[in-house]
Design an enzyme around this catalytic site. Structure first.
Site, PDB file in Angstrom:
ATOM      1  N   GLY A  32       0.822  -1.205   0.000  1.00  0.00           N
ATOM      2  CA  GLY A  32       0.000   0.000   0.000  1.00  0.00           C
ATOM      3  C   GLY A  32       0.852   1.249   0.000  1.00  0.00           C
ATOM      4  CE1 TYR A  33       5.468   1.085   1.086  1.00  0.00           C
ATOM      5  CE2 TYR A  33       7.062   1.877  -0.512  1.00  0.00           C
ATOM      6  CZ  TYR A  33       6.784   1.303   0.711  1.00  0.00           C
ATOM      7  OH  TYR A  33       7.808   0.965   1.552  1.00  0.00           O
ATOM      8  CB  THR A  66       0.521  -5.666  -7.422  1.00  0.00           C
ATOM      9  OG1 THR A  66       0.951  -4.572  -8.230  1.00  0.00           O
ATOM     10  CG2 THR A  66       0.662  -6.957  -8.213  1.00  0.00           C
ATOM     11  CD  GLU A 149       8.643  -2.161  -5.559  1.00  0.00           C
ATOM     12  OE1 GLU A 149       7.702  -2.301  -6.363  1.00  0.00           O
ATOM     13  OE2 GLU A 149       8.637  -1.313  -4.643  1.00  0.00           O
TER      14      GLU A 149
END
Length: 303
Positions: A32-33, A66, A149
């Site tokens: 949740g960014y 996602t 990431e």
């Protein structure tokens, strides 16, 4: 992505609760960014977390999340303060995605698939004990996670497999009466990409070796992210070029989702265009390549 954050910044209770499930892949996490209006400029995020005793009350929206529709938990960057500079008011929370007040709506991407979602939080109560690190220290966790990431987005294994599929495909498909692999123009393109993937591999190995020796990461994840995503797009483009008219049945005859209809053309041909289309997002997610180039310029060219 969240595992290293928990074992690097979390307390012992958080490690005991979450790391075993992550290690065994028993628990699926979503990230949740990004928010509407807060993507590349992530520090401008607005999802509020207001302290209410031993809970935070969350209100706001996350976007491009996602696989949130499959997730058990979601880790979120939330705004716990509007004072000082934006980065200082962000905290990192772990949220059970089944908590009342969370709704998930699909966002269908250009390939026609459901990968990403919009996740809305309405008066969602999250225990303060689910915060990683101190209140307002979430930006440190966020940058740490993003570096991991971006390095992971390199995804060398997938690129090597794509090269293998391309070679196999080029021996199966004929062009002008002979295998496509014998076409000088196609062979040159394939060889060039092979060389670039090898270069990316040794670049990543060099950076990994530096990390093992205790050196701090700086611009390296940005380099890997930019080159990795550019090569992902180039490989998917060459794959579609190799398929030629075999790619045309997309999306009505993809041969997946449980269909027993035979594919048109070589095995895997039906997914070529879908992969090509979805890979357009690769230079955007994880921090746009334009932002990565700014980071490299700042760290490499500073006096």
């Amino acid at each position: 992505m969240v595992g290293p954050v928990i074992y690097s910044f979390g307390n012992e209770a958080q490690k005991a609760q979450h790391l075993p499930g992550i290690l065994k892949s028993d628990v699926w996490w979503a990230q949740g960014y990004s928010e509407p209006g807060a993507g590349s400029d992530l520090a401008s995020l607005r999802m509020a977390a207001v302290r209410d005793g031993d809970h935070y009350i969350l209100n706001g929206t996350k976007l491009w999340t996602t696989m949130a529709h499959w997730a058990d938990w979601i880790f979120c960057l939330v705004r716990t303060s509007n004072e000082a500079k934006p980065q200082d008011g962000i905290s990192f929370l772990l949220v059970d995605i089944t908590t009342p007040g969370i709704s998930i709506d699909p966002v269908i991407t250009i390939d026609g698939e459901h990968h990403v979602n919009q996740v809305t939080f309405e008066d969602v109560r999250v225990p303060v004990e689910n915060r990683i690190g101190k209140e307002g220290a979430g930006w440190t966790c966020a940058k740490f996670l993003l570096a991991n990431e971006r390095q992971a987005i390199t995804d060398l294994g997938a690129k090597k497999r794509m090269l293998q599929r391309l070679r196999a495909l080029a021996t199966e498909i004929n062009a002008n009466g002979k295998p496509l692999l014998q076409d000088p123009d196609f062979s040159r393109k394939l060889t060039d990409l092979d060389i670039q993937v090898s270069g990316l591999e040794y670049t990543e190995l060099r950076f990994l070796d530096a990390q093992l020796r205790g050196e701090e990461r700086g611009f390296e994840p940005s380099i890997l992210k930019v080159r990795g995503t550019e090569l992902q797009q180039a490989l998917s483009e060459l794959y579609v070029e190799a398929l030629g008219y075999f790619a045309l049945p997309y999306p009505t005859n993809r041969g997946d989702h449980g269909s027993n209809m035979p594919e048109s053309g070589p095995q895997g041909a039906a997914n070529g265009v879908a992969h090509f289309l979805y890979s357009r997002a690769a230079t955007i997610y994880g921090g746009t390549n334009e932002i990565q180039k700014n980071i490299m310029a700042k760290l490499l060219l500073r006096a």
